[in-house]
Write a protein that holds these residues in place. Structure first.
Motif, PDB file in Angstrom:
ATOM      1  N   ALA A 259       5.141  16.690 -10.895  1.00 23.72           N
ATOM      2  CA  ALA A 259       4.748  15.668 -10.049  1.00 23.72           C
ATOM      3  C   ALA A 259       3.905  15.820  -9.140  1.00 23.72           C
ATOM      4  O   ALA A 259       3.444  14.786  -8.515  1.00 23.72           O
ATOM      5  CB  ALA A 259       6.159  15.264  -9.416  1.00 23.72           C
ATOM      6  N   GLY A 260       3.542  17.128  -9.069  1.00 24.38           N
ATOM      7  CA  GLY A 260       2.541  17.456  -7.994  1.00 24.38           C
ATOM      8  C   GLY A 260       2.790  17.114  -6.737  1.00 24.38           C
ATOM      9  O   GLY A 260       1.939  17.028  -5.706  1.00 24.38           O
ATOM     10  N   GLU A 261       4.116  17.178  -6.509  1.00 24.53           N
ATOM     11  CA  GLU A 261       4.667  16.893  -5.010  1.00 24.53           C
ATOM     12  C   GLU A 261       5.850  17.736  -4.830  1.00 24.53           C
ATOM     13  O   GLU A 261       6.613  17.929  -5.981  1.00 24.53           O
ATOM     14  CB  GLU A 261       4.791  15.399  -4.892  1.00 24.53           C
ATOM     15  CG  GLU A 261       4.606  15.233  -3.258  1.00 24.53           C
ATOM     16  CD  GLU A 261       4.761  13.715  -3.219  1.00 24.53           C
ATOM     17  OE1 GLU A 261       5.325  13.457  -2.140  1.00 24.53           O
ATOM     18  OE2 GLU A 261       4.168  12.833  -3.923  1.00 24.53           O
ATOM     19  N   GLU A 262       6.378  18.224  -3.688  1.00 23.37           N
ATOM     20  CA  GLU A 262       7.721  18.886  -3.500  1.00 23.37           C
ATOM     21  C   GLU A 262       8.730  17.938  -3.898  1.00 23.37           C
ATOM     22  O   GLU A 262       8.662  16.865  -3.360  1.00 23.37           O
ATOM     23  CB  GLU A 262       7.585  19.602  -2.133  1.00 23.37           C
ATOM     24  CG  GLU A 262       6.887  20.823  -2.151  1.00 23.37           C
ATOM     25  CD  GLU A 262       6.620  21.588  -0.564  1.00 23.37           C
ATOM     26  OE1 GLU A 262       8.056  21.472  -0.127  1.00 23.37           O
ATOM     27  OE2 GLU A 262       5.649  21.734  -0.139  1.00 23.37           O
ATOM     28  N   ALA A 263       9.816  18.713  -4.286  1.00 22.02           N
ATOM     29  CA  ALA A 263      11.045  17.843  -4.332  1.00 22.02           C
ATOM     30  C   ALA A 263      11.705  17.203  -3.114  1.00 22.02           C
ATOM     31  O   ALA A 263      11.662  15.892  -3.302  1.00 22.02           O
ATOM     32  CB  ALA A 263      12.123  18.758  -4.943  1.00 22.02           C
ATOM     33  N   ALA A 264      11.650  17.756  -2.328  1.00 20.58           N
ATOM     34  CA  ALA A 264      12.014  17.278  -0.854  1.00 20.58           C
ATOM     35  C   ALA A 264      11.001  16.107  -0.542  1.00 20.58           C
ATOM     36  O   ALA A 264      11.615  14.992  -0.152  1.00 20.58           O
ATOM     37  CB  ALA A 264      11.976  18.325   0.211  1.00 20.58           C
ATOM     38  N   SER A 265       9.945  16.244  -0.570  1.00 20.63           N
ATOM     39  CA  SER A 265       9.096  15.093  -0.290  1.00 20.63           C
ATOM     40  C   SER A 265       9.298  13.987  -1.046  1.00 20.63           C
ATOM     41  O   SER A 265       9.269  12.847  -0.689  1.00 20.63           O
ATOM     42  CB  SER A 265       7.662  15.527  -0.391  1.00 20.63           C
ATOM     43  OG  SER A 265       6.759  14.752   0.022  1.00 20.63           O
ATOM     44  N   LEU A 266       9.373  14.238  -2.516  1.00 21.74           N
ATOM     45  CA  LEU A 266      10.010  12.961  -3.505  1.00 21.74           C
ATOM     46  C   LEU A 266      11.231  12.372  -3.061  1.00 21.74           C
ATOM     47  O   LEU A 266      11.267  11.088  -3.067  1.00 21.74           O
ATOM     48  CB  LEU A 266       9.955  13.672  -5.019  1.00 21.74           C
ATOM     49  CG  LEU A 266       8.533  13.909  -5.359  1.00 21.74           C
ATOM     50  CD1 LEU A 266       8.570  14.563  -7.039  1.00 21.74           C
ATOM     51  CD2 LEU A 266       7.889  12.387  -5.960  1.00 21.74           C
ATOM     52  N   ILE A 267      12.194  13.094  -2.608  1.00 22.78           N
ATOM     53  CA  ILE A 267      13.406  12.710  -2.361  1.00 22.78           C
ATOM     54  C   ILE A 267      13.292  11.980  -1.128  1.00 22.78           C
ATOM     55  O   ILE A 267      13.793  10.639  -1.384  1.00 22.78           O
ATOM     56  CB  ILE A 267      14.538  13.869  -2.359  1.00 22.78           C
ATOM     57  CG1 ILE A 267      14.558  14.339  -3.609  1.00 22.78           C
ATOM     58  CG2 ILE A 267      15.731  13.217  -1.743  1.00 22.78           C
ATOM     59  CD1 ILE A 267      15.479  15.530  -3.582  1.00 22.78           C
ATOM     60  N   ALA A 268      12.774  12.259  -0.273  1.00 25.98           N
ATOM     61  CA  ALA A 268      12.463  11.603   1.077  1.00 25.98           C
ATOM     62  C   ALA A 268      11.995  10.272   0.673  1.00 25.98           C
ATOM     63  O   ALA A 268      12.122   9.205   1.322  1.00 25.98           O
ATOM     64  CB  ALA A 268      12.067  12.276   2.125  1.00 25.98           C
ATOM     65  N   GLY A 269      10.663  10.466  -0.129  1.00 26.22           N
ATOM     66  CA  GLY A 269       9.938   9.081  -0.577  1.00 26.22           C
ATOM     67  C   GLY A 269      10.827   7.929  -1.207  1.00 26.22           C
ATOM     68  O   GLY A 269      10.635   7.013  -0.951  1.00 26.22           O
ATOM     69  N   ALA A 270      11.586   8.500  -1.951  1.00 26.62           N
ATOM     70  CA  ALA A 270      12.661   7.705  -2.798  1.00 26.62           C
ATOM     71  C   ALA A 270      13.316   6.921  -1.779  1.00 26.62           C
ATOM     72  O   ALA A 270      13.593   5.604  -1.847  1.00 26.62           O
ATOM     73  CB  ALA A 270      13.213   8.207  -3.929  1.00 26.62           C
ATOM     74  N   ARG A 271      14.119   7.502  -0.902  1.00 20.66           N
ATOM     75  CA  ARG A 271      14.973   6.994   0.229  1.00 20.66           C
ATOM     76  C   ARG A 271      14.048   5.811   0.853  1.00 20.66           C
ATOM     77  O   ARG A 271      14.462   4.845   0.967  1.00 20.66           O
ATOM     78  CB  ARG A 271      15.344   8.025   1.057  1.00 20.66           C
ATOM     79  CG  ARG A 271      16.575   8.835   0.474  1.00 20.66           C
ATOM     80  CD  ARG A 271      17.221   9.499   1.333  1.00 20.66           C
ATOM     81  NE  ARG A 271      18.114  10.497   0.690  1.00 20.66           N
ATOM     82  CZ  ARG A 271      18.063  12.048   0.654  1.00 20.66           C
ATOM     83  NH1 ARG A 271      17.152  12.364   2.052  1.00 20.66           N
ATOM     84  NH2 ARG A 271      18.581  12.744   0.256  1.00 20.66           N
ATOM     85  N   TYR A 272      12.736   6.313   1.316  1.00 20.39           N
ATOM     86  CA  TYR A 272      12.231   5.353   2.073  1.00 20.39           C
ATOM     87  C   TYR A 272      11.624   4.315   1.087  1.00 20.39           C
ATOM     88  O   TYR A 272      11.544   2.967   1.637  1.00 20.39           O
ATOM     89  CB  TYR A 272      10.968   5.763   2.696  1.00 20.39           C
ATOM     90  CG  TYR A 272      11.037   6.506   4.200  1.00 20.39           C
ATOM     91  CD1 TYR A 272      11.683   5.697   4.962  1.00 20.39           C
ATOM     92  CD2 TYR A 272      11.329   7.882   4.297  1.00 20.39           C
ATOM     93  CE1 TYR A 272      11.868   6.113   6.377  1.00 20.39           C
ATOM     94  CE2 TYR A 272      11.585   8.428   5.427  1.00 20.39           C
ATOM     95  CZ  TYR A 272      11.735   7.531   6.605  1.00 20.39           C
ATOM     96  OH  TYR A 272      12.045   8.325   7.688  1.00 20.39           O
ATOM     97  N   GLY A 273      11.556   4.316  -0.326  1.00 22.55           N
ATOM     98  CA  GLY A 273      11.232   3.373  -1.277  1.00 22.55           C
ATOM     99  C   GLY A 273      12.296   2.247  -1.138  1.00 22.55           C
ATOM    100  O   GLY A 273      12.040   1.034  -1.099  1.00 22.55           O
ATOM    101  N   LEU A 274      13.460   2.807  -1.263  1.00 17.21           N
ATOM    102  CA  LEU A 274      14.758   1.852  -1.314  1.00 17.21           C
ATOM    103  C   LEU A 274      14.666   1.077   0.087  1.00 17.21           C
ATOM    104  O   LEU A 274      14.965  -0.185   0.064  1.00 17.21           O
ATOM    105  CB  LEU A 274      15.988   2.551  -1.392  1.00 17.21           C
ATOM    106  CG  LEU A 274      17.299   1.830  -1.252  1.00 17.21           C
ATOM    107  CD1 LEU A 274      17.428   0.924  -2.414  1.00 17.21           C
ATOM    108  CD2 LEU A 274      18.468   2.663  -1.096  1.00 17.21           C
ATOM    109  N   ILE A 275      14.390   1.731   1.113  1.00 15.95           N
ATOM    110  CA  ILE A 275      14.519   1.095   2.188  1.00 15.95           C
ATOM    111  C   ILE A 275      13.584   0.000   2.500  1.00 15.95           C
ATOM    112  O   ILE A 275      13.728  -1.079   2.861  1.00 15.95           O
ATOM    113  CB  ILE A 275      14.438   2.204   3.434  1.00 15.95           C
ATOM    114  CG1 ILE A 275      15.685   2.945   3.568  1.00 15.95           C
ATOM    115  CG2 ILE A 275      14.094   1.497   4.806  1.00 15.95           C
ATOM    116  CD1 ILE A 275      15.202   4.273   4.501  1.00 15.95           C
ATOM    117  N   SER A 276      12.233   0.418   2.130  1.00 20.28           N
ATOM    118  CA  SER A 276      11.293  -0.533   2.302  1.00 20.28           C
ATOM    119  C   SER A 276      11.558  -1.869   1.276  1.00 20.28           C
ATOM    120  O   SER A 276      11.243  -2.971   1.825  1.00 20.28           O
ATOM    121  CB  SER A 276      10.088   0.317   1.819  1.00 20.28           C
ATOM    122  OG  SER A 276       9.033  -0.666   0.978  1.00 20.28           O
TER     123      SER A 276
END
Lengths: 838, 79
Positions: A259-276
């Motif tokens: 993914a070219g991105e760290e797992a932790a970063s992707l996971i946080a991003g997905a949470r904010y994705g849902l929130i948004s």
């Protein structure tokens, strides 16, 4: 007031609500500054219990709340931004939910900062806890024109949502209804499943297949896998040892590669994705133009130039409030305990040597008084701190001071406790509670006693004028204070790079919007701190004061080297003889009893005759000669003191002139009644002065002998060989034992051991004694030692309480005493070698 | 046209907006910053910065004080 409640899908099994017992546990979770504590205070009022979670300094607050027909137990979890156990607060909050299974978790959401607050909510939902969301500050969002579609939001997140205003209390009843409903219908936890995208999902699946069902908390394997991928240190230590740990590292590497991105970063991003996504569908907010009120205040409060003076002004006010406003109540408390000591002491006949009387008056009452006297300080200080914290200014103050404090390895917030330390170490150490990092907190706490507190001032005030010319006095005092600050800073730096090492937690801090603190929150905060102080420190301090009392009073000396009683009797006898002679000189008949009765009533002549004067004798001098004698004596004594102080204040050239006027005044007095004048003069010089002086000397020499025989005196003597290289003798050693009770006791104790009777810092006789016994160098060393060494027992007790262990309290005590010893040794020996201050 | 440059948050001129492209700090801090809302994609403004001290960042309704070394680990793209 709107409240929208949405139940979970029907899959959640229904159980009959059990309203009898035990009370439903309602855990309050939420971000810092989300208004969580305000809601908690509203729900529980003063019925709170504050304790600590075992092993950590995180506070555990709980209280009972009556709602309709049921009792609820409300637990205020620490404010956190997430549930990854990186900080002790986060770990405590998570462990509470995982291990204590509260009936319902009410997540307080600051509706004015919705996206960020929902991050915690999503994590709680992922965990599967029974959650009710409480949208707080809804009055503020309404003013901003923000509209929420709560039914839809509730449906999208699968959890009930209620709107409240924790401040006004709107919607709280409905929130509790929803919470109880939610608690009644929970059985299986029903975690929210969020899609983290193909790469992460693939690795989650792989990790889950490697785990066994029993390992995961609540059997939620998916949650555990996600947390492990997020590098949760606590869960990694528990579960990801060996093969699973290796698998987690492989998965993380695979995700980063693909993914070219760290797992932790992707996971946080997905949470904010849902929130948004949720926010876009359910929130209608007008575009905000221009700075908010908070931004406008910050334009000044965090300004490069104005920020600092404003901060200093605020600190000055805090300091003033804490110490100036406490002065009067502290005086009342002192007065009350003095009065009470007198009342209790009066139960025994005068001059009684009853050990019980001494224990009650000098031990218990003085000890409790010594503890209670700080209470006004603590209440005012915490009033100020509560206002600074709740208003949001504290974060700005830390922001302003961070750059300076950072250089010494401390946090910006450490500045406030250190400043308070100039007044008193006890509230200063309690004020370190505002520091989040335990290392910062400990480092600050440990160096605070080096900041010279108010109780050490009497020591300097006694010694400095005794040894140093007036031009040197102010610089000397300044030197002592600066030495304290420099040592505090150096020690902090040292601690942060040795015992309290560990990377400085990089400073990231929210500057919450400014808010007006509520009266209830401020009052509860004050009450809570005051009560904690009384309860915990009170018991320890009381115990130590009784021990110290015993140490200065026991063992009792019964056989004295001299017969003090006989000496006193002899002194009385010779005074009585002189009075008889005076009677003759005044032309009074030998049978006259009025002169003696009148003299006996003079305070300076107390104890002259054992029996108290009879009513007839005390009725006043009816004899005219006696009356004139008394009057003249009074005037003469007054003139003499007045003249002495006037002479001292006068300039050299003015002295001759002054002496002339004084002589004239004396002559006038003599002319008025020469017989009475002669008698008064004779009485004052030959009878009163020698009597008072002799009796006082006998009393203090007896006390000194008693003290030297007591444990404290013996300790002083035993310490002498160790203290000698510092220029101290056994007297200083004994006084230092007393100084542990409270620094200002040093002065009183020096008075006793140097046998000058009751001493205070203005005592001229004690100064003369000191000058005779010590060199200026030794005097400076005494002050230096008192500045650095042995924090007083109140400080030690509070450090024990606040650090959670005796280890730190004792370590601080020993450490500071050793620094004091070696530094004083160094100064004294260098001084002696160079002949400076001899 | 676009004049986009990549720099760190620490280098930003106060008052300008930028979009976060990467957060490269220790895992622990990354998690904390994420919880605070500092994730790639977020648009932030540096309100105040001091040469050696923390800088003040504003985004959405949040105002954060970030220590220099953290700000240096956050890459942004200005508009």
């Amino acid at each position: 007031m709107i409240s929208t409640v949405k139940h979970l899908p029907a899959s959640a099994p229904h159980t009959a609500p059990d309203s009898s017992h035990p009370p439903v546990v309602v855990a309050l979770a939420g971000n810092p500054n989300s208004g969580k504590t305000t809601l908690f205070n509203r729900l529980t009022g003063a019925r709170q219990h504050v304790g600590n979670y075992p092993g950590v300094t995180v506070e555990r607050k709980e209280g009972l709340c009556r709602h309709r027909d049921a009792q609820l137990k409300v637990v205020d979890l620490p404010g956190t931004y997430s549930l990854s156990a990186f900080s002790p607060e986060e770990k405590v909050a998570r462990d509470f939910i995982l291990k204590e299974h509260p009936g319902v978790v009410v997540d307080i959401v600051d509706a004015t900062n919705l996206e960020r607050n929902l991050y915690l909510a999503v994590q709680l939902l992922e965990l599967g806890a029974p959650v009710v969301l409480a949208f707080n500050f809804c009055d503020a969002t309404r003013e901003q024109g923000v509209k929420f579609d709560l039914p839809k939001l509730s449906q999208m997140l699968g959890t009930p949502v209620a709107q409240i205003s924790g401040k006004q209390g709107d919607g709280v009843e409905l929130l509790l209804d929803a919470a109880r409903e939610r608690a009644a219908h929970r059985q299986e936890w029903n975690p929210l499943v969020l899609n983290y995208g193909p790469m992460v999902e693939r690795e989650i699946e792989r990790l889950v297949s490697l785990m066994s069902f029993e390992t995961a908390p609540l059997g939620n394997l998916r949650w555990l896998a996600i947390k492990l991928l997020e590098n949760d240190p606590d869960l990694q230590a528990q579960f990801a040892q060996g093969a699973l740990g290796e698998a987690v590292r492989q998965s993380q590497a695979a995700i980063e590669r693909d993914a070219g991105e760290e797992a932790a970063s992707l996971i946080a991003g997905a949470r904010y994705g849902l929130i948004s996504e949720v926010c876009q569908a359910t929130v209608q907010a007008p575009v905000r133009i221009g700075p908010t009120w908070s931004d406008r205040i910050d334009a000044v409060a965090t300004h490069r130039v104005w920020g600092l003076p404003l901060f200093l002004a605020v600190m000055y006010l805090t300091f003033q409030l804490t110490f100036a406003a406490s002065e009067a109540p502290m005086g009342w408390i002192e007065g009350f305990f003095g009065w009470m000591g007198g009342q209790v002491g009066a139960w025994w006949p005068e001059g009684s040597e009853s050990p019980l009387k001494s224990l009650l008056v000098d031990g218990v009452i003085a000890g409790v008084g010594g503890v209670l006297v700080f209470l006004p300080n603590i209440l005012w200080l915490f009033l100020a701190i509560a206002i600074l914290e709740d208003s949001g200014y504290m974060a700005r103050a830390a922001f302003i001071m961070d750059r300076v404090m950072h250089k010494f390895g401390l946090h910006g917030k450490s500045f406030i406790p250190m400043l308070i330390g100039f007044g008193c170490s006890v509230p200063a150490i309690m004020a370190t509670r505002t520091l989040e990092s335990r290392r910062d907190r400990l480092a600050t706490m440990l160096v605070i006693p080096l900041i010279s507190c108010g109780a050490r001032l009497p020591i300097y005030a006694l010694i400095i004028p005794a040894f140093f010319p007036s031009a040197w006095q102010a610089p000397m005092l300044w030197l002592l204070y600066v030495t304290g600050v420099v040592l505090a800073v150096l020690l902090a730096k040292l601690l942060r790079s040795t015992a309290l090492k560990g990377e400085a937690v990089p400073f990231v801090m929210e500057l919450p919007p400014y808010r007006v603190p509520t009266l209830r929150d401020v009052a509860i905060h004050m009450w809570e701190r005051g009560w904690l102080y009384l309860k915990k420190a009170g018991t320890i301090i009381l115990g130590i004061s009784i021990v110290l009392w015993a140490m200065t009073h026991y063992p009792k000396k019964t056989v004295f080297e001299r017969d003090y009683a006989a000496e006193a009797a002899q002194t009385r006898q010779s005074s009585l003889e002189k009075i008889t002679q005076l009677k003759a000189a005044m032309g009074l008949p030998a049978s006259d009893s009025q002169l003696l009765a009148a003299i006996q009533q003079l305070p300076a002549m107390a104890g002259l005759v054992d029996s108290s004067p009879t009513a007839a004798m005390a009725a006043g001098a009816t004899n005219e000669r006696v009356a004139r004698f008394l009057e003249t004596r009074e005037k003469l004594a007054a003139l003499r003191t007045e003249h002495a102080s006037a002479l001292e204040a006068a300039s050299e050239s003015g002295q001759a002139e002054l002496k002339q006027t004084q002589a004239a005044e004396m002559a006038a007095l003599e002319k008025a009644d020469s017989t009475a004048f002669a008698a008064a003069q004779r009485f004052l010089d030959d009878i009163q002065a020698p009597y008072a002086e002799k009796m006082e000397t006998i009393g203090r020499e007896e006390n000194a002998e008693k003290l030297a025989y007591s444990v404290a005196g013996r300790i002083g003597h035993a310490m002498e060989p160790v203290l000698a290289p510092l220029g101290f003798d056994w007297r200083i050693g004994t006084a230092l034992v007393g100084a542990f009770a409270a620094k200002e006791v040093f002065v009183a104790q020096m008075g006793i051991v140097d046998s000058v009777g009751e001493a205070d810092e203005t005592s001229a006789t004690l100064r003369e004694k000191l000058r005779a016994n010590y060199t200026p160098l030794a005097a400076f060393c005494i002050m230096l030692f008192c500045l650095i060494s042995t924090p007083c027992m109140a400080t030690t007790a509070v450090v024990r309480k606040e650090s959670g262990s005796w280890g730190w309290a004792i370590g601080q005590w020993v450490g500071l005493t050793m620094i004091a010893y070696f530094l004083t040794l160094f100064v004294y020996q260098i001084g002696k070698f160079t002949g400076f201050g001899q | 046209m676009f004049n986009m440059t990549t720099q760190t948050l620490a280098q930003m001129v106060p008052g300008r907006l930028a979009r976060i492209v990467a957060v490269e700090v220790k895992a622990e801090m990354q998690s904390r910053l994420a919880a605070l809302g500092l994730v790639p994609g977020e648009v932030v403004e540096v309100v105040r910065s001091a040469p050696q001290g923390p800088c003040l960042v504003a985004f959405r309704a949040s105002r954060l004080a970030l220590q220099l070394e953290l700000a240096q680990g956050i890459s942004v793209r200005t508009f």
